[in-house]
Design an enzyme around this catalytic site. Structure first.
Site, PDB file in Angstrom:
ATOM      1  N   HIS A   1       0.845  -1.202   0.000  1.00 36.04           N
ATOM      2  CA  HIS A   1       0.000   0.000   0.000  1.00 36.04           C
ATOM      3  C   HIS A   1       0.880   1.251   0.000  1.00 36.04           C
ATOM      4  O   HIS A   1       0.653   2.189  -0.778  1.00 36.04           O
ATOM      5  CB  HIS A   1      -0.908  -0.028   1.231  1.00 36.04           C
ATOM      6  CG  HIS A   1      -1.695   1.222   1.470  1.00 36.04           C
ATOM      7  ND1 HIS A   1      -3.053   1.307   1.216  1.00 36.04           N
ATOM      8  CD2 HIS A   1      -1.350   2.438   1.967  1.00 36.04           C
ATOM      9  CE1 HIS A   1      -3.496   2.508   1.534  1.00 36.04           C
ATOM     10  NE2 HIS A   1      -2.475   3.218   1.996  1.00 36.04           N
ATOM     11  N   GLU A   2       1.906   1.266   0.867  1.00 40.27           N
ATOM     12  CA  GLU A   2       2.793   2.434   0.943  1.00 40.27           C
ATOM     13  C   GLU A   2       3.623   2.582  -0.328  1.00 40.27           C
ATOM     14  O   GLU A   2       3.859   3.701  -0.793  1.00 40.27           O
ATOM     15  CB  GLU A   2       3.700   2.333   2.173  1.00 40.27           C
ATOM     16  CG  GLU A   2       2.971   2.227   3.513  1.00 40.27           C
ATOM     17  CD  GLU A   2       1.943   3.324   3.745  1.00 40.27           C
ATOM     18  OE1 GLU A   2       2.076   4.413   3.137  1.00 40.27           O
ATOM     19  OE2 GLU A   2       0.998   3.093   4.518  1.00 40.27           O
TER      20      GLU A   2
ATOM     21  N   HIS B   1       1.555   4.321  -2.844  1.00 44.72           N
ATOM     22  CA  HIS B   1       1.635   5.780  -2.733  1.00 44.72           C
ATOM     23  C   HIS B   1       2.885   6.301  -3.440  1.00 44.72           C
ATOM     24  O   HIS B   1       2.831   7.282  -4.192  1.00 44.72           O
ATOM     25  CB  HIS B   1       1.674   6.204  -1.266  1.00 44.72           C
ATOM     26  CG  HIS B   1       0.354   6.141  -0.570  1.00 44.72           C
ATOM     27  ND1 HIS B   1      -0.820   6.611  -1.126  1.00 44.72           N
ATOM     28  CD2 HIS B   1       0.015   5.675   0.677  1.00 44.72           C
ATOM     29  CE1 HIS B   1      -1.818   6.429  -0.274  1.00 44.72           C
ATOM     30  NE2 HIS B   1      -1.338   5.871   0.821  1.00 44.72           N
TER      31      HIS B   1
ATOM     32  N   HIS C   1      -5.528   7.472  -2.182  1.00 42.87           N
ATOM     33  CA  HIS C   1      -6.462   6.456  -1.678  1.00 42.87           C
ATOM     34  C   HIS C   1      -7.661   6.335  -2.613  1.00 42.87           C
ATOM     35  O   HIS C   1      -8.101   7.322  -3.221  1.00 42.87           O
ATOM     36  CB  HIS C   1      -6.940   6.821  -0.270  1.00 42.87           C
ATOM     37  CG  HIS C   1      -5.868   6.697   0.771  1.00 42.87           C
ATOM     38  ND1 HIS C   1      -5.498   7.740   1.579  1.00 42.87           N
ATOM     39  CD2 HIS C   1      -5.084   5.642   1.128  1.00 42.87           C
ATOM     40  CE1 HIS C   1      -4.529   7.334   2.394  1.00 42.87           C
ATOM     41  NE2 HIS C   1      -4.262   6.066   2.130  1.00 42.87           N
TER      42      HIS C   1
ATOM     43  N   TYR D   1      -9.558   2.780   2.197  1.00 42.64           N
ATOM     44  CA  TYR D   1      -9.727   2.766   3.657  1.00 42.64           C
ATOM     45  C   TYR D   1     -10.566   1.557   4.070  1.00 42.64           C
ATOM     46  O   TYR D   1     -11.391   1.056   3.298  1.00 42.64           O
ATOM     47  CB  TYR D   1     -10.503   4.000   4.114  1.00 42.64           C
ATOM     48  CG  TYR D   1      -9.695   5.253   4.378  1.00 42.64           C
ATOM     49  CD1 TYR D   1      -8.329   5.325   4.116  1.00 42.64           C
ATOM     50  CD2 TYR D   1     -10.317   6.387   4.910  1.00 42.64           C
ATOM     51  CE1 TYR D   1      -7.622   6.495   4.364  1.00 42.64           C
ATOM     52  CE2 TYR D   1      -9.613   7.562   5.168  1.00 42.64           C
ATOM     53  CZ  TYR D   1      -8.268   7.613   4.888  1.00 42.64           C
ATOM     54  OH  TYR D   1      -7.574   8.763   5.140  1.00 42.64           O
TER      55      TYR D   1
END
Length: 516
Positions: A253-254, A257, A263, A312
């Protein structure tokens, strides 16, 4: 025709009843923050005394207040009751909780913005009120004049400015700090390998840290966070204690980014798919649910994905963790939000679109099936939707146990399928056994005769209950577009007594277990 009763232990003790059912005629179209990052013992806590970051904190505070005010002024949908789930509290703290001590320096819980990016978001907030809400995916900021852009809007998820994109002509360099634990290093390498194997991007681990070159620096920080896109020089991805749990989902996930992803629920079309329940969101966190301006991120016409690794969880920033903060407009996908098993099929596809990877296989004659497409790393093999495998995505996904995963034919009468997934895994996480590195995955393909559909009922389910089904999940795909992540269940009241019906004559069912 009916089919199955599935009992999934570990991931689920799930009983699924399935049958084949007469099909209806149906069609569907188908400026860098310059704190010192050169030492091996970085601490995010140092940011509190850095003058540039103190200024950033004030700008971020203004941005979040603006976002929160905008959220409160938006028309509120008449809200129904929140759904309660008897959540089994994990030893794993959620990322927003891990990052709470440094929340003033982060955007949307885990994004470390540059000063320029904060200024751009503040400016976008001012401009947005003067724009209409007509969206278009037909234009790009790289090829469209400013005058045209004043009249056209673009739905985006990925940072579109080419300056924030990594080069595909050379490997992306990364450096792993020596003070990271072996478990964290394993997770980092596995997450990097995932993105490398499924896209045209290549990565190269370097042994020395050089601020003069663009690279990703994995640090043993005190949070789980990353910058957005390539910001220049050495940019940190922090892997704190807790970021390495449950495989490589959080770290991937990071990295998402760092590759340019915002998101998923920040998409400008978000409100058509999820409802933000401000009544159950911590008052100082309302600004973390802001949508991006339509001209700031690009979606490449990819549909909204509840199962994106960048989404999220349903109870992120919730006042009460037993109730949702985000409600899926399609209630059957409520538990699909927040999964951290791996990047979804569409997450991978979007990276491949963003970095123009698909051009590498433009001359390939590979006939991928079931929504797959040629892998830019190996054009004669396909990248397949979850639940499918083989070189051409024509087979069920490879399973990791001899006793699970098979092809099953539905009949007119209900059949019972019982399965135990992850028998050899620990029953639950403990202080001495906090994380299981890789989940056990099983995949079934349930088929009905042509012109029939498949019906499935989950009649028993003994999985561990948590939002996003992060410890274990049963995923059911009913849409004939198999690219989408399916409906996930793990709690006893998830889609209880609901009969799943496929659009076509095939229904893939996937079970995954991190714990017994």
């Amino acid at each position: 025709m009916r089919f199955i009763f599935m009992t999934f232990y570990v991931v689920l003790l799930s009983t699924v009843i399935v049958r084949a059912f007469s099909m209806f005629h149906y069609s569907r179209e188908n400026n860098v923050v310059d704190y010192d990052s050169s030492t091996e013992d970085e601490s995010f806590g140092k940011m509190e005394t850095h003058p540039r970051l103190k200024l950033m904190r004030e700008k971020l505070k203004k941005l979040k207040l603006n976002n929160a005010d905008k959220a409160r002024r938006a028309p509120q949908v008449a809200a129904g009751p929140l759904s309660y789930r008897n959540i089994e509290r994990s030893v794993f703290a959620p990322v927003e909780e891990i990052n709470e001590p440094f929340a003033d320096y982060l955007y949307q819980s885990d994004i470390l913005l540059t000063e320029e990016q904060v200024d751009n978001l503040l400016s976008a907030n001012k401009d947005e009120s003067n724009e209409n809400d007509e969206d278009s995916n037909s234009v790009s900021t790289e090829t469209t004049s400013d005058e045209t852009m004043h009249h056209k809007r673009i739905k985006r998820k990925v940072k579109s400015n080419r300056r924030y994109k990594w080069s595909t002509k050379k490997p992306i360099s990364y450096y792993i700090s020596a003070d990271l634990t072996p478990a964290k290093k394993q997770v980092i390498v596995s997450a990097v390998n995932f993105w490398q194997h499924h896209t045209c991007l290549t990565f190269r681990e370097v042994e020395t840290l050089e601020d003069s070159i663009d690279l990703i620096h994995f640090i043993n920080g005190e949070g789980c966070f990353s910058g957005i896109g390539r910001v220049g020089g050495s940019q940190n991805v922090s892997v704190a204690d807790g970021c390495e749990h449950l495989g490589f989902g959080i770290v991937s996930h990071e990295i998402g980014h760092a590759l340019g992803f915002w998101h998923e629920q920040a998409r400008s079309d978000r409100d058509s798919f999820v409802e933000v329940r401000l009544v159950n969101i911590k008052p100082d966190k309302e600004g973390d649910f802001a949508k991006q301006a339509a001209n700031s991120i690009k979606t490449y016409d990819i549909p909204y994905e509840y199962g994106s690794i960048m989404h999220y969880g349903a109870n992120s920033f919730a006042i009460s963790q037993a109730f949702e903060a985000l409600i899926a407009k399609n209630e059957r996908f409520q538990q699909t939000m927040g999964q951290r098993t791996a990047p979804s099929f569409f997450d991978v596809y979007q990276v491949n679109r963003h970095y123009e990877c698909l051009d590498k296989c433009s001359a390939a004659i590979t006939s991928c099936q079931n929504g797959g497409y040629p892998n830019p790393k190996t054009c004669n093999k396909c990248i397949c939707p979850t639940g499918f495998g083989g070189d051409l995505c024509s087979d069920p996904q490879t399973t990791q146990s001899e006793n699970c995963g098979q092809r099953i034919t539905a009949t007119e009468d209900w059949q019972l399928l019982e399965a135990s997934v992850g028998e050899n895994l620990p029953w639950k996480p403990t202080e001495n056994n906090p994380a299981v590195w890789k989940p056990v995955v099983c995949s079934w393909h349930i088929t009905a005769p042509v012109s029939k559909t498949v019906e499935v009922l989950v009649s028993e389910n003994s999985a561990q209950c948590n939002f996003g089904c992060t410890l274990n999940a049963l995923q059911i795909k009913t849409n004939i577009n198999y690219k989408m992540t399916g409906m996930r269940v793990c709690c006893r009241n998830d889609n209880r007594n609901y009969i799943y019906q496929s659009e076509g004559n095939l229904m893939p069912i996937i079970a995954e277990a991190y714990y017994h």
